[in-house]
Design a protein around this motif. Structure first.
Motif, PDB file in Angstrom:
ATOM      1  N   ALA A  13       3.839  89.525  45.694  1.00 43.99           N
ATOM      2  CA  ALA A  13       3.161  89.000  44.512  1.00 43.99           C
ATOM      3  C   ALA A  13       3.632  89.698  43.239  1.00 43.99           C
ATOM      4  O   ALA A  13       3.842  89.053  42.206  1.00 43.99           O
ATOM      5  N   LEU A  14       3.817  91.015  43.300  1.00 41.73           N
ATOM      6  CA  LEU A  14       4.253  91.745  42.112  1.00 41.73           C
ATOM      7  C   LEU A  14       5.703  91.419  41.780  1.00 41.73           C
ATOM      8  O   LEU A  14       6.056  91.214  40.608  1.00 41.73           O
ATOM      9  N   ASP A  15       6.557  91.367  42.785  1.00 42.12           N
ATOM     10  CA  ASP A  15       7.958  90.994  42.554  1.00 42.12           C
ATOM     11  C   ASP A  15       8.058  89.625  41.898  1.00 42.12           C
ATOM     12  O   ASP A  15       8.894  89.403  41.010  1.00 42.12           O
ATOM     13  N   LEU A  16       7.231  88.698  42.352  1.00 43.53           N
ATOM     14  CA  LEU A  16       7.251  87.344  41.806  1.00 43.53           C
ATOM     15  C   LEU A  16       6.812  87.337  40.341  1.00 43.53           C
ATOM     16  O   LEU A  16       7.371  86.620  39.502  1.00 43.53           O
ATOM     17  N   ALA A  17       5.823  88.169  40.017  1.00 41.69           N
ATOM     18  CA  ALA A  17       5.293  88.181  38.660  1.00 41.69           C
ATOM     19  C   ALA A  17       6.267  88.798  37.659  1.00 41.69           C
ATOM     20  O   ALA A  17       6.257  88.433  36.480  1.00 41.69           O
ATOM     21  N   ALA A  48       2.434  88.065  49.340  1.00 43.46           N
ATOM     22  CA  ALA A  48       2.035  89.323  49.963  1.00 43.46           C
ATOM     23  C   ALA A  48       1.664  90.353  48.915  1.00 43.46           C
ATOM     24  O   ALA A  48       2.268  90.433  47.847  1.00 43.46           O
ATOM     25  N   ALA A  49       0.654  91.158  49.241  1.00 45.16           N
ATOM     26  CA  ALA A  49       0.298  92.334  48.457  1.00 45.16           C
ATOM     27  C   ALA A  49       0.222  93.484  49.444  1.00 45.16           C
ATOM     28  O   ALA A  49      -0.781  93.655  50.136  1.00 45.16           O
ATOM     29  N   GLY A  50       1.306  94.215  49.550  1.00 45.35           N
ATOM     30  CA  GLY A  50       1.376  95.233  50.586  1.00 45.35           C
ATOM     31  C   GLY A  50       1.496  94.575  51.946  1.00 45.35           C
ATOM     32  O   GLY A  50       2.212  93.586  52.123  1.00 45.35           O
ATOM     33  N   PHE A  55      -3.213  85.362  49.574  1.00 45.77           N
ATOM     34  CA  PHE A  55      -3.318  84.046  48.952  1.00 45.77           C
ATOM     35  C   PHE A  55      -2.002  83.305  49.092  1.00 45.77           C
ATOM     36  O   PHE A  55      -0.981  83.865  49.514  1.00 45.77           O
ATOM     37  N   ARG A  56      -2.037  81.996  48.759  1.00 47.16           N
ATOM     38  CA  ARG A  56      -0.846  81.170  48.808  1.00 47.16           C
ATOM     39  C   ARG A  56      -0.571  80.645  47.402  1.00 47.16           C
ATOM     40  O   ARG A  56      -1.481  80.534  46.578  1.00 47.16           O
ATOM     41  N   ILE A  57       0.688  80.341  47.126  1.00 46.90           N
ATOM     42  CA  ILE A  57       1.052  79.833  45.813  1.00 46.90           C
ATOM     43  C   ILE A  57       1.761  78.489  45.972  1.00 46.90           C
ATOM     44  O   ILE A  57       2.399  78.217  46.988  1.00 46.90           O
ATOM     45  N   SER A  58       1.621  77.665  44.960  1.00 44.57           N
ATOM     46  CA  SER A  58       2.329  76.396  44.921  1.00 44.57           C
ATOM     47  C   SER A  58       2.889  76.233  43.516  1.00 44.57           C
ATOM     48  O   SER A  58       2.537  76.968  42.593  1.00 44.57           O
ATOM     49  N   PHE A  77      10.589  89.896  49.851  1.00 40.02           N
ATOM     50  CA  PHE A  77       9.859  89.202  50.919  1.00 40.02           C
ATOM     51  C   PHE A  77      10.009  90.065  52.160  1.00 40.02           C
ATOM     52  O   PHE A  77      10.786  91.035  52.157  1.00 40.02           O
ATOM     53  N   PRO A  78       9.305  89.788  53.247  1.00 35.53           N
ATOM     54  CA  PRO A  78       9.425  90.642  54.434  1.00 35.53           C
ATOM     55  C   PRO A  78      10.874  90.738  54.906  1.00 35.53           C
ATOM     56  O   PRO A  78      11.501  89.733  55.243  1.00 35.53           O
TER      57      PRO A  78
END
Length: 314
Positions: A13-17, A48-50, A55-58, A77-78
């Motif tokens: 989630a942080l990487d995406l932001a 993912a957060a840790g 949550f899911r995103i679209s 991502f993993p």
């Protein structure tokens, strides 16, 4: 200029932001956005957060919208998941079409699976750098830096280093003044000093199971003293040649290089946990002078002792 952020399942989630925030800030002289941002998602993906995926995103943009973008960013991502063949194909097609491809943290694994890191220098989070190098031996993995710019292909270290990389791309596109303004808005320096090496966690070996165990422990207790190769060989009751051979076989390095690494690590501990002046730190770690401490510390950690203390003092 279009920027596509390719969100893979399990995206951090942080990487995406990070790219969404950085590339949303620059504007032209007339106030219009300098970038058009697309978050490209295949239906809905888990974020993912840790270790959890809360949550899911679209998005209104799908994976195919990656094509045609000037810059494609792959957030972390993993690392143990292999992206779908379709995602890898899109990355290869985007690169073949001239797009700039960048990764944040473990996003480097997606670039590697797509074949975009072969023969190139790259980085990723220091915890996974060894694994990236092992899985993709034709990639020259550098775990010590915040980011690597190979021209068309760029990679960054763990999470927050994505800020450094995205600011670097803004600087490349629009100049230092625009990047500095974005950095001020983000409340961060335009360019951070040092590299990822300063963040790597040091773990003392749980047990020395070699025949040099007693000598290694003795050396750790003598870090402030002027040890030389003859002193170490005498304690190990070996010739210098035998010492060198056994040391390299059992530690992977030479006695004096091992000693230097231990001294730098001790300096890190003192800088983090005490207010000792640098002269005392240098003496306690066997460097003799602040200049010698600064030289070796900067080479190994990637930043100066003073800057390290400012960042990590407990």
């Amino acid at each position: 200029m279009h920027v596509a952020v390719l969100a893979l399942d399990g995206v951090s989630a942080l990487d995406l932001a990070i790219p969404c925030q950085v590339f949303a800030l620059p504007t032209g002289d007339d106030g219009t956005p300098a970038y058009e941002l697309r978050v490209c998602v295949d239906q809905a993906v888990a974020a993912a957060a840790g270790p959890v995926e809360p949550f899911r995103i679209s998005s209104s943009y799908g994976w195919d919208d990656v094509l045609g973008a000037a810059t494609v960013v792959v957030p972390g991502f993993p690392h143990d998941r292999v992206p779908s063949p379709r995602a890898l194909r899109l990355l290869r097609e985007a690169a073949a079409g001239g797009a700039r491809i960048a990764s944040i943290c473990t996003g480097a694994f997606a670039l590697a699976h797509a074949g975009l890191l072969e023969g190139r220098r790259a980085t990723t989070h220091w915890r996974f750098a060894g694994l990236l190098a092992e899985r993709f031996p034709r990639t020259r993995v550098d775990p010590s830096v915040l980011y690597v710019d190979e021209g068309q292909i760029l990679t960054s270290a763990g999470i927050a280093a994505g800020l450094d990389l995205c600011l670097h791309m803004v600087r490349r596109d629009h100049g230092a003044a625009v990047a500095a303004q974005v950095a001020r808005t983000l409340v961060m320096p335009p360019q951070r000093t040092g590299g990822q090496a300063q963040f790597i966690e040091y773990r003392a070996p749980e047990e020395d199971v070699t025949d040099l165990a007693a000598t290694l422990e003795w050396m750790r207790g003598k870090l402030g003293e002027p040890l030389n190769l003859a002193d170490i060989a005498a304690h190990a009751m070996m010739s210098r040649r035998s010492l060198g051979r056994h040391f390299r076989a059992q530690t992977g390095t030479t006695p004096l290089r091992w000693l230097l690494a231990q001294r730098v690590q001790r300096a890190r501990e003192l800088l983090e946990t005490t207010a000792l002046p640098l002269t005392r730190v240098a003496e306690a770690c066997g460097f003799g002078s602040v200049e010698t401490l600064r030289h070796h510390f900067t080479r190994q950690v990637g930043t100066t002792p003073s800057a390290y203390r400012a960042a990590f003092r407990i």
